[in-house]
Design an enzyme around this catalytic site. Structure first.
Site, PDB file in Angstrom:
ATOM      1  N   LYS A  10      18.257   6.078  -7.824  1.00 16.06           N
ATOM      2  CA  LYS A  10      16.999   5.856  -7.545  1.00 16.06           C
ATOM      3  C   LYS A  10      17.069   5.841  -5.848  1.00 16.06           C
ATOM      4  O   LYS A  10      18.129   6.083  -5.267  1.00 16.06           O
ATOM      5  CB  LYS A  10      16.799   4.213  -7.701  1.00 16.06           C
ATOM      6  CG  LYS A  10      17.840   3.274  -7.383  1.00 16.06           C
ATOM      7  CD  LYS A  10      17.844   2.993  -5.869  1.00 16.06           C
ATOM      8  CE  LYS A  10      18.900   2.010  -5.390  1.00 16.06           C
ATOM      9  NZ  LYS A  10      18.756   1.537  -4.130  1.00 16.06           N
ATOM     10  N   ASP A 135      20.140  -4.288  -9.161  1.00 16.18           N
ATOM     11  CA  ASP A 135      19.364  -3.013  -9.373  1.00 16.18           C
ATOM     12  C   ASP A 135      19.265  -2.729 -10.783  1.00 16.18           C
ATOM     13  O   ASP A 135      18.498  -1.793 -11.137  1.00 16.18           O
ATOM     14  CB  ASP A 135      20.188  -2.159  -8.697  1.00 16.18           C
ATOM     15  CG  ASP A 135      19.943  -1.985  -7.119  1.00 16.18           C
ATOM     16  OD1 ASP A 135      18.853  -2.459  -6.724  1.00 16.18           O
ATOM     17  OD2 ASP A 135      20.532  -1.242  -6.422  1.00 16.18           O
TER      18      ASP A 135
END
Length: 268
Positions: A10, A135
């Site tokens: 990401k 996350d």
């Protein structure tokens, strides 16, 4: 039975820190996007009880690996006696602000949900994942999301027009997330990161190479160039393939690992 999952990196398209919470974490407001730059995760049932992790990076072959911890946590929720081998082919740069370890853990959650026939929704997997790391919930589904709270409160957004994304991680230094937060907390004036990453304010003075790379990327046509997470990876985003190639070539003059990738859509 063997299950294979992709564990996508990401980047943070925006990262703002709103302050410190009573629980000791920081309140954040982030816009995140997954990439088609992935580790490969394979889950295989074995005869012996336990979770066994094997990767192509020797120091990750232990019980502290997030993927291993994710498997044990999900086993507790599902009432499963885990008899599992996890094989991970690491491609994502390590300790880079790209969420590689969290992505592996998210892939384990998705894969074990199938392997163990738990039939949990993505939303339930996200709630479980939040116990392990901030996350990981986003990386269960990926795509594009706004993340608030300590990163676990998600607003899933529609996938957007694809972009080329050039990634470059410096080889000669890393940035500790703990250090980045501590340095940010020392700032007298807390900035608004609505259109950027507030960690750049502490990272760039310490590591001017990062600021130089950003300047180069913008001059070569990047529509956005930021540090991802607490760094040290820089990325440049563009819809032009030739511009992406030019940025990659320019960044290769620095001591970095670099790759060109694209956006990855949300899991269906």
């Amino acid at each position: 039975m063997v299950i294979k999952e992709r564990a996508c990196a990401k980047v943070n398209l925006q990262l703002n820190i709103l302050g410190r919470r009573p629980d000791g974490y920081h309140e954040v407001d982030m816009l995140m996007q997954t990439l088609d730059f992935c580790d490969e995760v394979m889950l295989e049932e074995v005869s012996e009880s336990g979770v066994f992790v094997e990767t192509n990076v020797a120091e990750l072959n232990n019980g502290d690996n997030l993927a291993c911890r994710a498997a044990y946590l999900l086993a507790d929720y599902g009432g499963v006696d885990p008899k599992l081998k996890i094989s991970i082919r690491k491609n994502i740069f390590q300790a880079a602000g790209l969420g590689g370890g969290s992505a592996d853990a998210a892939a384990v959650y998705r894969g074990l949900n199938k392997l163990w026939r738990l039939n949990y929704s993505y939303e339930k997997l996200e709630r479980i994942a939040a116990e392990l790391g901030s996350d990981i919930p986003f990386l269960i589904q990926g795509g594009r999301s706004r993340a608030t709270g300590r990163g676990e409160v998600l607003e899933h957004l529609e996938d957007v027009e694809n972009r080329y994304v050039v990634l470059a991680k410096p080889r000669e230094f890393g940035i500790s997330t703990k250090w980045a937060y501590a340095e940010f907390d020392k700032l007298q004036s807390k900035p608004d990161g609505e259109n950027g990453n507030v960690f750049e304010l502490v990272a760039f003075p310490r590591y001017p190479l990062l600021a130089e790379m950003k300047s180069v990327a913008l001059k070569l046509g990047a529509e956005q160039s930021l540090m991802s997470g607490s760094g040290p990876t820089m990325y440049a985003m563009t819809e032009d393939e030739q511009a992406a190639a030019a940025i990659k070539m320019a960044w290769e003059k620095y001591p970095v690992e670099t790759v060109v990738t694209r956006f990855a859509g949300r899991m269906k």
